[in-house]
Design a protein around this motif. Structure first.
Motif, mmCIF file in Angstrom:
data_model
loop_
_atom_site.group_PDB
_atom_site.id
_atom_site.type_symbol
_atom_site.label_atom_id
_atom_site.label_comp_id
_atom_site.label_asym_id
_atom_site.label_seq_id
_atom_site.Cartn_x
_atom_site.Cartn_y
_atom_site.Cartn_z
ATOM 1 N N HIS A 26 4.213 -10.892 5.621
ATOM 2 C CA HIS A 26 5.571 -10.626 5.152
ATOM 3 C C HIS A 26 5.819 -9.132 5.226
ATOM 4 O O HIS A 26 4.891 -8.333 5.219
ATOM 5 C CB HIS A 26 5.738 -11.073 3.688
ATOM 6 C CG HIS A 26 5.445 -12.513 3.458
ATOM 7 N ND1 HIS A 26 6.398 -13.485 3.564
ATOM 8 C CD2 HIS A 26 4.299 -13.144 3.117
ATOM 9 C CE1 HIS A 26 5.860 -14.656 3.296
ATOM 10 N NE2 HIS A 26 4.577 -14.473 3.021
ATOM 11 N N TYR A 27 7.104 -8.778 5.243
ATOM 12 C CA TYR A 27 7.468 -7.365 5.178
ATOM 13 C C TYR A 27 8.408 -7.166 4.001
ATOM 14 O O TYR A 27 9.382 -7.898 3.835
ATOM 15 C CB TYR A 27 8.151 -6.891 6.469
ATOM 16 C CG TYR A 27 8.449 -5.418 6.418
ATOM 17 C CD1 TYR A 27 7.446 -4.476 6.629
ATOM 18 C CD2 TYR A 27 9.717 -4.962 6.096
ATOM 19 C CE1 TYR A 27 7.707 -3.123 6.547
ATOM 20 C CE2 TYR A 27 9.981 -3.608 6.017
ATOM 21 C CZ TYR A 27 8.972 -2.694 6.241
ATOM 22 O OH TYR A 27 9.231 -1.354 6.141
ATOM 23 N N LEU A 28 8.114 -6.178 3.202
ATOM 24 C CA LEU A 28 8.900 -5.841 2.031
ATOM 25 C C LEU A 28 9.512 -4.457 2.229
ATOM 26 O O LEU A 28 8.794 -3.526 2.595
ATOM 27 C CB LEU A 28 7.969 -5.837 0.799
ATOM 28 C CG LEU A 28 8.535 -5.351 -0.519
ATOM 29 C CD1 LEU A 28 9.600 -6.316 -1.033
ATOM 30 C CD2 LEU A 28 7.408 -5.237 -1.540
ATOM 31 N N VAL A 29 10.817 -4.304 2.001
ATOM 32 C CA VAL A 29 11.430 -2.990 2.164
ATOM 33 C C VAL A 29 11.159 -2.087 0.969
ATOM 34 O O VAL A 29 11.188 -0.879 1.088
ATOM 35 C CB VAL A 29 12.952 -3.064 2.436
ATOM 36 C CG1 VAL A 29 13.236 -3.743 3.742
ATOM 37 C CG2 VAL A 29 13.688 -3.697 1.291
ATOM 38 N N GLY A 30 10.899 -2.657 -0.186
ATOM 39 C CA GLY A 30 10.500 -1.878 -1.356
ATOM 40 C C GLY A 30 11.606 -1.608 -2.357
ATOM 41 O O GLY A 30 12.796 -1.746 -2.067
ATOM 42 N N LEU A 31 11.155 -1.212 -3.550
ATOM 43 C CA LEU A 31 12.088 -0.941 -4.642
ATOM 44 C C LEU A 31 12.994 0.252 -4.362
ATOM 45 O O LEU A 31 14.136 0.279 -4.805
ATOM 46 C CB LEU A 31 11.316 -0.699 -5.941
ATOM 47 C CG LEU A 31 10.598 -1.905 -6.534
ATOM 48 C CD1 LEU A 31 9.798 -1.480 -7.761
ATOM 49 C CD2 LEU A 31 11.574 -3.010 -6.875
ATOM 50 N N ALA A 68 11.261 -8.038 -3.565
ATOM 51 C CA ALA A 68 10.290 -7.306 -4.383
ATOM 52 C C ALA A 68 9.749 -8.199 -5.504
ATOM 53 O O ALA A 68 8.540 -8.218 -5.765
ATOM 54 C CB ALA A 68 10.914 -6.041 -4.963
ATOM 55 N N VAL A 69 10.629 -8.947 -6.149
ATOM 56 C CA VAL A 69 10.197 -9.855 -7.218
ATOM 57 C C VAL A 69 9.300 -10.955 -6.644
ATOM 58 O O VAL A 69 8.288 -11.323 -7.254
ATOM 59 C CB VAL A 69 11.418 -10.435 -7.967
ATOM 60 C CG1 VAL A 69 11.020 -11.569 -8.888
ATOM 61 C CG2 VAL A 69 12.133 -9.329 -8.742
ATOM 62 N N ALA A 70 9.631 -11.474 -5.474
ATOM 63 C CA ALA A 70 8.787 -12.489 -4.828
ATOM 64 C C ALA A 70 7.402 -11.914 -4.521
ATOM 65 O O ALA A 70 6.384 -12.604 -4.689
ATOM 66 C CB ALA A 70 9.457 -12.999 -3.553
ATOM 67 N N TYR A 71 7.335 -10.672 -4.085
ATOM 68 C CA TYR A 71 6.057 -10.000 -3.816
ATOM 69 C C TYR A 71 5.232 -9.903 -5.098
ATOM 70 O O TYR A 71 4.036 -10.195 -5.101
ATOM 71 C CB TYR A 71 6.310 -8.613 -3.229
ATOM 72 C CG TYR A 71 5.093 -7.730 -3.157
ATOM 73 C CD1 TYR A 71 4.085 -7.982 -2.218
ATOM 74 C CD2 TYR A 71 4.935 -6.657 -4.024
ATOM 75 C CE1 TYR A 71 2.961 -7.169 -2.151
ATOM 76 C CE2 TYR A 71 3.821 -5.843 -3.959
ATOM 77 C CZ TYR A 71 2.833 -6.100 -3.028
ATOM 78 O OH TYR A 71 1.723 -5.304 -2.965
#
Length: 176
Positions: free
Chosen positions: A74-79, A138-141
């Motif tokens: 997965h890729y997360l863009v971040g807070l 972000a919450v899913a991460y």
């Protein structure tokens, strides 16, 4: 406690922003308190905003690639990106619009022009929708990596939008 992003980050991570820096910094603090804190819970929020957050928060804060327990990438863009969009949306909504005795005005130079409310509302909704999407990632991460984030509350704060209101007129009244 520090701000997670700077004035310059709004342009780098979200959309070009030429708002007053002092006002933008106030909106950064507001968005952190109202959007990040509600979604992360107090303990994780405080850890993320600490002066020197632990390395385990790096992907959550800055974004990056991660794998879930089944090995899917997965890729997360971040807070930081989510926060930049929340701040940008607030700037569109409240930024250079000032209440005057002549009504709301856009203050872009010495002369003012009337604010086009429909266009501002559209831009505001689009920016908040992007912010909510990134915050949801972000919450899913965090949920997928609970062992890394014991600070995240067990009762899981629910992601909710504070931009929609429904009113039912006449509900609860008896017909005569």
């Amino acid at each position: 406690m520090r701000n997670l992003i700077t004035y310059e980050d709004i342009t780098l991570l979200a959309r070009p922003c030429s708002a007053d820096e002092e006002m933008a910094n106030a909106m950064i603090a507001e968005a952190q308190r109202e959007d990040l804190k509600r979604q992360l819970g107090d303990s994780l929020y405080l850890e993320v905003l600490a002066d020197n957050p632990a390395e385990k928060y790096s992907v959550l804060i800055n974004g990056g690639e991660w794998s879930d327990c089944s090995g899917r990438r997965h890729y997360l863009v971040g807070l930081k990106t989510a926060l930049a969009y929340y701040v940008y949306a607030r700037i569109v909504r409240d930024g250079n619009i000032q209440a005057t005795r002549y009504g709301s005005r856009v203050k872009d130079d010495d002369n003012s022009s009337e604010a086009y409310n429909a266009e501002l509302q559209r831009q505001y909704r689009e920016a908040f929708a992007s912010a909510d999407l990134y915050m949801g990632e972000a919450v899913a991460y965090v949920k997928a990596n609970r062992r890394l984030f014991p600070e995240y509350p067990c009762d899981e704060p629910k992601m909710k939008s504070n931009r929609v209101q429904l009113r039912i007129i006449g509900a609860g009244q008896k017909q005569r």
